[in-house]
Design an enzyme around this catalytic site. Structure first.
Site, PDB file in Angstrom:
ATOM      1  CE  LYS A 284      -3.841  -2.283   2.338  1.00  0.00           C
ATOM      2  NZ  LYS A 284      -4.542  -2.530   3.593  1.00  0.00           N
TER       3      LYS A 284
ATOM      4  CD  GLN B  46      -3.223  -4.013   6.759  1.00  0.00           C
ATOM      5  OE1 GLN B  46      -3.188  -3.026   6.040  1.00  0.00           O
ATOM      6  NE2 GLN B  46      -3.790  -5.139   6.376  1.00  0.00           N
TER       7      GLN B  46
ATOM      8  CG  ASP C 285      -9.568   0.355   5.430  1.00  0.00           C
ATOM      9  OD1 ASP C 285      -9.463   0.114   4.225  1.00  0.00           O
ATOM     10  OD2 ASP C 285      -8.996  -0.301   6.319  1.00  0.00           O
TER      11      ASP C 285
END
Ligand SMILES: NC(=O)c1ccc[n+]([C@@H]2O[C@H](COP(=O)([O-])OP(=O)(O)OC[C@H]3O[C@@H](n4cnc5c(N)ncnc54)[C@H](OP(=O)(O)O)[C@@H]3O)[C@@H](O)[C@H]2O)c1
Length: 296
Positions: free
Chosen positions: A56, A100, A123
């Protein structure tokens, strides 16, 4: 011999999406002097999470996003993590925050996600953003479902009027994907069924699907005989299976048994190289939108 399914090339489509975002990001920088900032928080030393974060970071930096990563020990106190998020929520150079997942067991992922400023929730997991999606006015859509919608759209597969069956009801994939594809909107408008571990006779659903999306987390669980002939199969799964012929001792496979499914489906995504690259591409796009939202 039967014709093999067309391969939906996620790598190539993701590259196109990333190129488009790169141009938009360059424009944002030259016209308004804004370089979007993404902060990634990685807790612990899970090797798979570390790889995802590295990928990422690399992709976002390549596109022109400024990435900062905080790596916290697996034993970090919840208050330390919450304090860091509080600080990031108030940092104007940080437009997007990504924690994460999964988090170590002692940390409450829901509590952590709820503390992220919903305007920085790239997200798309904050309850407010999930609620907006459910209401039909999405702000940030979770990257994997958004990526799947783009994969379909850019492959000329319009879900409108189709029977879509999603296997899995997680908050990251299954649920937001169902909400997204049932929207009364372009590249949606599907009739969606969501199956899970309490669904009896999975095949009775999968065999009816014009578009079958597997997000079970179970290697090769969906076999060709479960699929409707001529359907589109999207494989979200990423599973490690032992393979002594590979240098690492394992290889990655999806939730769909590609070998048998490719003889039945009309089009199919491979693993790797299908949904995975799209998830990263949509994170870039969500971070761009977060920066735009921050300036109105
Ligand atoms: N390509 C990408 O970018 C990407 C992104 C995210 C995830 N993934 C992969 O996608 C897969 C799913 O991830 P996730 O986070 O959604 O997983 P998850 O949180 O473990 O959820 C799995 C879902 O599948 C259901 N399920 C499991 N076994 C089943 C079975 N035999 N029959 C019917 N339903 C079953 C579970 O049902 P219950 O709810 O009843 O337990 C659950 O809803 C994983 O392999 C993950 O690595 C890939």
């Amino acid at each position: 011999m039967s014709k093999l399914a067309d391969i939906i090339d996620g790598k190539q489509i993701a590259q196109a999406v990333r190129q488009e975002s790169k141009l938009l990001l360059a424009e944002l920088k030259s016209n308004r002097g804004i370089i979007p900032g993404l902060t990634v928080v990685l807790v612990g030393d899970d090797p798979a999470s570390a790889v995802y974060v590295r990928n990422k970071e690399k992709a976002c930096q390549e596109a022109g996003i400024s990435v900062t990563t905080h790596v916290l020990p697996s034993t970090v106190a919840e208050t330390t993590l919450l304090n860091l998020l509080d600080q990031l929520n108030n940092d104007s150079s940080c437009h997007g925050i990504l924690v994460q997942l999964p988090l170590p067991r002692h940390l409450d992922a829901d509590k952590v996600i709820e503390l992220i400023n919903p305007m920085k929730d790239v997200d798309g997991l904050h309850p407010l953003n999930i609620g907006l999606l459910a209401k039909g006015t999405p702000r940030f859509v979770s990257a994997t479902p958004a990526g799947i919608q783009q994969l379909l759209g850019r492959s000329g597969i319009d879900p409108a009027g189709k029977r879509v069956v999603i296997l899995g009801r997680s908050n990251i994939v299954g649920k937001p994907l169902a909400l997204l594809l049932m929207q009364k909107d372009k590249m949606a408008n599907a009739t969606v069924t969501v199956c899970h571990s309490a669904t009896p006779s999975l095949e009775s659903f999968t065999s009816q699907a014009d578009i079958l999306i597997a997000a079970l987390g179970s290697a090769n669980a969906v076999t060709g005989d479960m699929i409707k002939p001529g359907s589109v199969v999207i494989d979200v799964g990423i599973n490690r299976v032992e393979d002594s012929t590979r240098p690492k001792g394992y290889r990655l496979v999806g939730d769909v048994d590609f070998e048998s499914a490719q003889h039945i489906a009309k089009a199919i995504t491979p693993v790797p190289g299908g949904v995975g690259p799209m998830t990263i591409a949509m994170l870039i796009s969500n971070t761009y939108h977060a920066a735009i939202l921050s300036v109105g």
